[in-house]
Design an enzyme around this catalytic site. Structure first.
Site, PDB file in Angstrom:
ATOM      1  CD  GLU A 223     -12.291   1.386 -31.108  1.00  0.00           C
ATOM      2  OE1 GLU A 223     -13.090   1.064 -31.988  1.00  0.00           O
ATOM      3  OE2 GLU A 223     -12.325   0.917 -29.956  1.00  0.00           O
TER       4      GLU A 223
HETATM    5  C1  TNX Z   1     -13.119  -2.409 -31.840  1.00  0.00           C
HETATM    6  S1  TNX Z   1     -10.522  -3.796 -32.155  1.00  0.00           S
HETATM    7  C2  TNX Z   1     -12.375  -2.361 -30.687  1.00  0.00           C
HETATM    8  C3  TNX Z   1     -12.931  -2.891 -29.434  1.00  0.00           C
HETATM    9  C4  TNX Z   1     -14.332  -3.386 -29.607  1.00  0.00           C
HETATM   10  C5  TNX Z   1     -14.461  -4.114 -30.912  1.00  0.00           C
HETATM   11  C6  TNX Z   1     -15.800  -4.729 -31.129  1.00  0.00           C
HETATM   12  C7  TNX Z   1     -10.104  -2.689 -31.245  1.00  0.00           C
HETATM   13  C8  TNX Z   1      -8.693  -2.491 -31.129  1.00  0.00           C
HETATM   14  N1  TNX Z   1     -11.061  -1.954 -30.649  1.00  0.00           N
HETATM   15  O1  TNX Z   1     -12.868  -1.923 -28.423  1.00  0.00           O
HETATM   16  O2  TNX Z   1     -14.644  -4.233 -28.543  1.00  0.00           O
HETATM   17  O3  TNX Z   1     -14.187  -3.221 -31.957  1.00  0.00           O
HETATM   18  O4  TNX Z   1     -15.814  -5.542 -32.263  1.00  0.00           O
END
Ligand code: TNX
Length: 528
Positions: free
Chosen positions: A333
């Site tokens: 992300e």
């Molecule tokens: C996605 S899974 C994220 C996290 C969040 C999560 C909440 C991932 C690699 N990144 O930063 O905490 O969703 O469900």
């Protein structure tokens, strides 16, 4: 097994005369009815019983310190509820529990074991101490759930006789704790380690940094914890592990054959670092601490040389605290990092980790970069990314969000958690096969599975337990037991009888309505 010795006959007579001591009356005698999770490769029963007594000792060869330590661990499990001493010794006698590492036996692999219970003796044989440790978890689950009590119980402590042979399907069976969004103290993490060891998990991934908090002391960059460790989601006091505390955790996990995988998430999810050191930002200005739950807004300044010096220092200190093979570099992300900056960044960070002697794991987005040899792609969201990794020859760690994310609500009424990847009831967590989930990713591409607990909504160990149990038990079996030996109906009844054990251990588990929980103390641990 069939020979009846004089003392055996005497014992039999005594048990008939004193029926309150009788095994058959008060304990199970069919090993195949034991509700062992994960389900072992094979279980055969021969209808008799072994009994723990105050004379039972644990046998490990004198010079084998690893095995003696495993023996002490077993003694520590059995002493409180029985009140018996369980000395760890080298002499075998009638009624011993014998631990054996037989290095020539390739059939057990690095984690398999055989548990052989006769009327006279219990023997756990494996190729490694880790295998013996897993055999001990099986032995534990065969005993009545009251064995988990912390004060002396009446017993009797009966084991049905027979043979269990066992070996995991996948070498990586993990859980993840996000200690950044909310900080969890050393004792909470230790309790978590103890609980997952019971189901034969062998990796614990710690998400040590994110926008809301930096949780590991880095001596060369002290403000990371002085500033970046000071808060958490919702504005609580946060916290961090000193290197000494962290090493203690690593050791504690290692004594339970669990390898800790530390994660420093970058270049996004870095607000806590960006608040601690102005020079990591492109504009040279320190960010404010962040206590919300948005994602994707922060990025290290990938064009600045100081950023790579920072990463080299952080990874260097972390590598020296890490006996395990992996360092997780996050990479998810990073919406605030343009792809043309993200790719060279990930290429360079992989080399830094390799220079410090560790293998890289990164969330699936890193497959957009050029993967170095031995980099593992951690699949969570985008199949296309995972496939890009496989095409580059990388292995995959499976954490599909809609099956394994322990922060997802069970259903719309669950008070904690999120639901962006769906609701995950225990059957959803159980009914999938990692090797047949994504077309193009087969058994040989996969190192194993991991169940992450993100902690935006989770504040303490009781919350952790509620979201993790019972789903982690289902996922432990997905990782351990070959898919062809698994069935939901069979799992469901074994899970039902683990309810009593979880209750005795005071685990705050979710009483899923899909399971006919046994929670009575009269339960024998067999579901019968
Ligand atoms: C996605 S899974 C994220 C996290 C969040 C999560 C909440 C991932 C690699 N990144 O930063 O905490 O969703 O469900």
């Amino acid at each position: 097994m069939k020979t009846i010795t004089l003392s055996g006959t005497l014992l039999l007579l005594l048990t008939l005369v004193f029926p309150f001591q009788s095994c058959t009356k008060t304990g199970p005698t069919d090993l195949t009815q034991s509700c062992i999770i994960p389900k072992p490769l094979s279980v055969s029963a021969d209808g008799e019983a072994f009994r723990l007594t105050k004379r039972t000792n644990i046998v490990a060869p004198d010079g084998d310190t690893a095995l003696v330590r495993v023996g002490e661990y077993l003694a520590g499990l059995l002493k409180p509820a029985t009140g018996y001493p369980f000395p760890v010794e080298k002499a075998v006698h009638k009624g011993s529990i014998v631990l054996v590492v037989s290095e020539n036996d390739a059939e057990y692999g690095t984690e398999g074991y055989e548990l052989d219970i006769t009327r006279k003796q219990v023997t756990i044989t494996a190729g490694t101490p880790a295998g013996v440790f897993h055999g001990i978890q099986t032995l534990r689950q065969i005993l009545p759930p009251e064995i988990e009590e912390s004060s002396v119980q009446p017993g009797p402590w009966i084991l049905p006789t027979g043979i269990v042979t066992d070996k995991p399907e996948y070498g990586y069976r993990g859980a993840m704790l996000d200690v950044s969004r909310h900080f969890f103290h050393v004792d909470e993490v230790k309790r978590f380690i103890d609980l997952i060891a019971l189901y034969k998990l062998n990796f614990l991934h710690l998400h040590l940094s994110d926008d809301q908090g930096w949780r590991i002391e880095i001596k060369s960059w002290p403000k990371l914890t002085e500033i970046g460790g000071k808060t958490e989601v919702g504005g609580g006091e946060g916290g961090f592990y000193t290197q000494e505390q962290y090493s203690d955790l690593v050791q504690y996990a290692m004594n339970r054959f669990i390898t800790i995988v530390p994660e420093i998430d970058m270049p996004g999810h870095t607000n806590a670092a960006l608040a601690s050191y102005a020079e990591l930002n492109c504009d040279g200005k320190a960010r404010d601490l962040y206590t919300g739950t948005n994602v994707g807004f922060s990025t290290l300044c990938t064009g600045k040389e100081i950023v790579y010096k920072f990463i080299d220092d952080v990874v260097g200190e972390l590598a020296s605290l890490t006996p395990g093979p992996y360092i997780h570099i996050g990479g998810d992300e990073s919406h605030a990092t343009p792809m043309e900056d993200y790719i060279p960044f990930e290429n360079r960070v992989q080399q830094i980790v390799r220079k410090h002697g560790k293998k890289v794991i990164g969330w699936d987005e890193i497959a957009n970069a050029t993967l170095a040899p031995n980099t593992t792609v951690h699949y969570w969201a985008e199949k296309e990314n995972a496939l890009k990794g496989v095409k580059q020859g990388a292995k995959v760690l499976m954490s599909p969000a809609n099956r394994t994310y322990l922060d997802m609500q069970y259903d719309s009424t669950t008070a904690l958690g999120l639901h962006w990847a769906g609701y995950i009831e225990v059957d959803t967590a159980y009914r999938w096969d990692p090797a047949h989930l994504v077309e193009g990713i087969g058994r040989d591409d996969i190192i194993g599975i991991e169940a992450p607990l993100w902690s935006e909504t989770i504040t303490d160990i009781k919350d952790i337990e509620y979201m993790v149990f019972p789903r982690i038990i289902a996922l432990a079996e997905v990782g351990w037991t070959p898919a062809k030996l698994r069935s939901w109906d069979d799992f469901r009844s074994r899970l039902a009888c683990q309810g009593t054990r979880l209750t005795v251990m005071d685990v705050n588990f979710y009483r899923s309505p899909r399971i006919n929980w046994s929670t009575g103390k009269e339960d024998t641990g067999t579901g019968k």
